[in-house]
Scaffold this active site. Structure first.
Site, PDB file in Angstrom:
ATOM      1  N   SER A  25      24.419  35.973  37.602  1.00  0.00           N
ATOM      2  CA  SER A  25      25.621  36.772  38.002  1.00  0.00           C
ATOM      3  C   SER A  25      26.046  37.565  36.944  1.00  0.00           C
ATOM      4  O   SER A  25      26.599  37.122  35.869  1.00  0.00           O
ATOM      5  CB  SER A  25      26.363  35.817  38.743  1.00  0.00           C
ATOM      6  OG  SER A  25      27.578  36.669  38.715  1.00  0.00           O
TER       7      SER A  25
ATOM      8  N   HIS B  97      22.622  39.325  40.666  1.00  0.00           N
ATOM      9  CA  HIS B  97      23.772  39.041  41.360  1.00  0.00           C
ATOM     10  C   HIS B  97      24.910  40.086  41.007  1.00  0.00           C
ATOM     11  O   HIS B  97      25.506  39.727  39.787  1.00  0.00           O
ATOM     12  CB  HIS B  97      24.147  37.541  41.449  1.00  0.00           C
ATOM     13  CG  HIS B  97      24.790  37.352  42.716  1.00  0.00           C
ATOM     14  ND1 HIS B  97      24.737  36.848  43.737  1.00  0.00           N
ATOM     15  CD2 HIS B  97      26.398  36.849  42.558  1.00  0.00           C
ATOM     16  CE1 HIS B  97      25.622  36.515  44.643  1.00  0.00           C
ATOM     17  NE2 HIS B  97      26.756  36.609  43.923  1.00  0.00           N
TER      18      HIS B  97
ATOM     19  N   ASP C 258      28.889  40.805  41.879  1.00  0.00           N
ATOM     20  CA  ASP C 258      29.954  40.409  42.535  1.00  0.00           C
ATOM     21  C   ASP C 258      30.888  41.499  42.629  1.00  0.00           C
ATOM     22  O   ASP C 258      31.476  41.957  41.707  1.00  0.00           O
ATOM     23  CB  ASP C 258      30.474  39.184  41.637  1.00  0.00           C
ATOM     24  CG  ASP C 258      29.878  37.881  41.787  1.00  0.00           C
ATOM     25  OD1 ASP C 258      29.474  37.481  43.010  1.00  0.00           O
ATOM     26  OD2 ASP C 258      29.427  37.208  40.691  1.00  0.00           O
TER      27      ASP C 258
ATOM     28  N   MET D 238      34.552  42.616  44.084  1.00  0.00           N
ATOM     29  CA  MET D 238      35.693  41.856  44.374  1.00  0.00           C
ATOM     30  C   MET D 238      36.911  42.942  44.538  1.00  0.00           C
ATOM     31  O   MET D 238      36.796  44.073  43.680  1.00  0.00           O
ATOM     32  CB  MET D 238      36.187  40.809  43.560  1.00  0.00           C
ATOM     33  CG  MET D 238      35.056  39.759  43.219  1.00  0.00           C
ATOM     34  SD  MET D 238      35.672  38.439  42.208  1.00  0.00           S
ATOM     35  CE  MET D 238      34.206  37.594  41.497  1.00  0.00           C
TER      36      MET D 238
ATOM     37  N   HIS E 164      27.209  40.865  46.527  1.00  0.00           N
ATOM     38  CA  HIS E 164      27.949  39.612  47.078  1.00  0.00           C
ATOM     39  C   HIS E 164      29.335  40.410  47.389  1.00  0.00           C
ATOM     40  O   HIS E 164      29.923  40.627  46.304  1.00  0.00           O
ATOM     41  CB  HIS E 164      28.139  38.255  46.302  1.00  0.00           C
ATOM     42  CG  HIS E 164      28.898  37.409  46.954  1.00  0.00           C
ATOM     43  ND1 HIS E 164      28.976  36.113  46.192  1.00  0.00           N
ATOM     44  CD2 HIS E 164      29.590  37.248  48.129  1.00  0.00           C
ATOM     45  CE1 HIS E 164      30.072  35.614  46.950  1.00  0.00           C
ATOM     46  NE2 HIS E 164      30.147  36.032  47.939  1.00  0.00           N
TER      47      HIS E 164
ATOM     48  N   MET F  48      32.883  40.416  48.076  1.00  0.00           N
ATOM     49  CA  MET F  48      34.079  39.595  48.304  1.00  0.00           C
ATOM     50  C   MET F  48      35.134  40.549  48.730  1.00  0.00           C
ATOM     51  O   MET F  48      36.073  40.849  47.950  1.00  0.00           O
ATOM     52  CB  MET F  48      34.447  38.305  47.255  1.00  0.00           C
ATOM     53  CG  MET F  48      33.445  37.540  47.102  1.00  0.00           C
ATOM     54  SD  MET F  48      33.512  36.551  45.645  1.00  0.00           S
ATOM     55  CE  MET F  48      32.293  37.387  44.698  1.00  0.00           C
TER      56      MET F  48
ATOM     57  N   MET G  94      29.329  29.199  49.396  1.00  0.00           N
ATOM     58  CA  MET G  94      29.923  29.016  47.937  1.00  0.00           C
ATOM     59  C   MET G  94      30.200  27.483  47.526  1.00  0.00           C
ATOM     60  O   MET G  94      30.396  26.660  48.412  1.00  0.00           O
ATOM     61  CB  MET G  94      31.413  29.631  48.018  1.00  0.00           C
ATOM     62  CG  MET G  94      31.350  31.199  48.369  1.00  0.00           C
ATOM     63  SD  MET G  94      30.516  31.973  47.154  1.00  0.00           S
ATOM     64  CE  MET G  94      31.645  31.721  45.531  1.00  0.00           C
TER      65      MET G  94
ATOM     66  N   ASP H 102      26.262  29.468  45.020  1.00  0.00           N
ATOM     67  CA  ASP H 102      26.890  30.363  44.089  1.00  0.00           C
ATOM     68  C   ASP H 102      28.055  29.616  43.578  1.00  0.00           C
ATOM     69  O   ASP H 102      29.266  29.458  44.498  1.00  0.00           O
ATOM     70  CB  ASP H 102      27.364  31.798  44.898  1.00  0.00           C
ATOM     71  CG  ASP H 102      28.087  32.757  43.765  1.00  0.00           C
ATOM     72  OD1 ASP H 102      28.138  32.343  42.769  1.00  0.00           O
ATOM     73  OD2 ASP H 102      28.323  33.743  44.131  1.00  0.00           O
TER      74      ASP H 102
END
Length: 225
Positions: free
Chosen positions: A13, A37, A39, A41, A70, A72, A141, A179
């Site tokens: 990540s 990965h 993230d 957000m 990913h 979020m 998660m 994750d």
């Protein structure tokens, strides 16, 4: 033709890397990982704010490692396909944020990406099992989504077992990704439960030698599986 993916996927990540040197961080582990990965957000779905499409576009230009995005975020129906169009290999959105997960999965596939469904810590997996044939990846998660550096929650592995047992009934190609808190002392338990794709942040980019950390995590997961 798409290159075959390995039995075990290691996806460090970038959330745990130096944001000023993301491409450099990716390059340090490129020979020893399968995905990077990313993230995303939005400070709405989760209380953290990270990166978005411009950074993903730059990363795609800087690396040949497939990007595992990913999301979020709220309203993935509005934003998710854009990541596929930027060239992300896998785009995962949260079940809790989506009004119509199956339709969005089809749109992602039509845009050229794999489609992933994420399940947060407090969400039961059972109500989504029948949707899994529409997805390439199920991300479970093993912490509460939103921040890196949290401790692994072993109770979340029951969701992994449930999903893997369901997938054995006909969706054998489904990737089950975990994750949160994945490290040397937790990855074997996740692999034994049925996960085959592993997101690790601090365990990789907090190590003196991130590439060696990835090789070690792979060996531990493969031994356990």
């Amino acid at each position: 033709m798409e290159a075959a993916q390995p039995d075990t996927v290691i996806a460090p990540s970038l959330l745990a890397a130096d944001f000023a040197r993301l491409a450099e961080a990716g390059a340090r582990v490129a020979d020893d990982v399968d995905w990077l990965h990313v993230d995303v957000m939005d400070n709405h779905f989760v209380p953290n704010l990270t990166i978005g499409p411009p950074v993903v576009k730059s990363l795609k230009a800087a690396t040949d490692v497939p990007l595992d995005c990913h999301l979020m975020i709220e309203d993935p129906e509005r934003w998710a396909v854009g990541y596929a169009e930027l060239g992300a290999y896998n785009v995962t959105f949260h079940a809790e944020a989506s009004a119509d997960p199956v339709t969005l999965a089809k749109r992602l596939r039509a845009a050229g990406a794999k489609a992933g469904l994420a399940i947060d810590r407090d969400t039961p997996v059972e109500e989504y099992l029948d949707l899994l044939p529409e997805f390439d990846t199920l991300l479970i998660m093993t912490i509460k989504a939103g921040f890196g550096g949290q401790s692994f929650i072993p109770e979340m592995l029951e969701k992994v077992r449930t999903a893997r047992n369901h997938a054995r009934g006909g969706h054998l190609e489904l990737r089950i990704e975990v994750d949160g808190g994945i490290a040397d002392d937790t990855i074997a338990a996740a692999a034994e439960a049925g996960a085959d794709s592993f997101v690790a942040g601090t365990a990789v980019f907090g190590a003196d030698d991130p590439a060696e950390a990835c090789r070690r995590l792979r060996a531990l997961a493969e031994a356990a599986r």
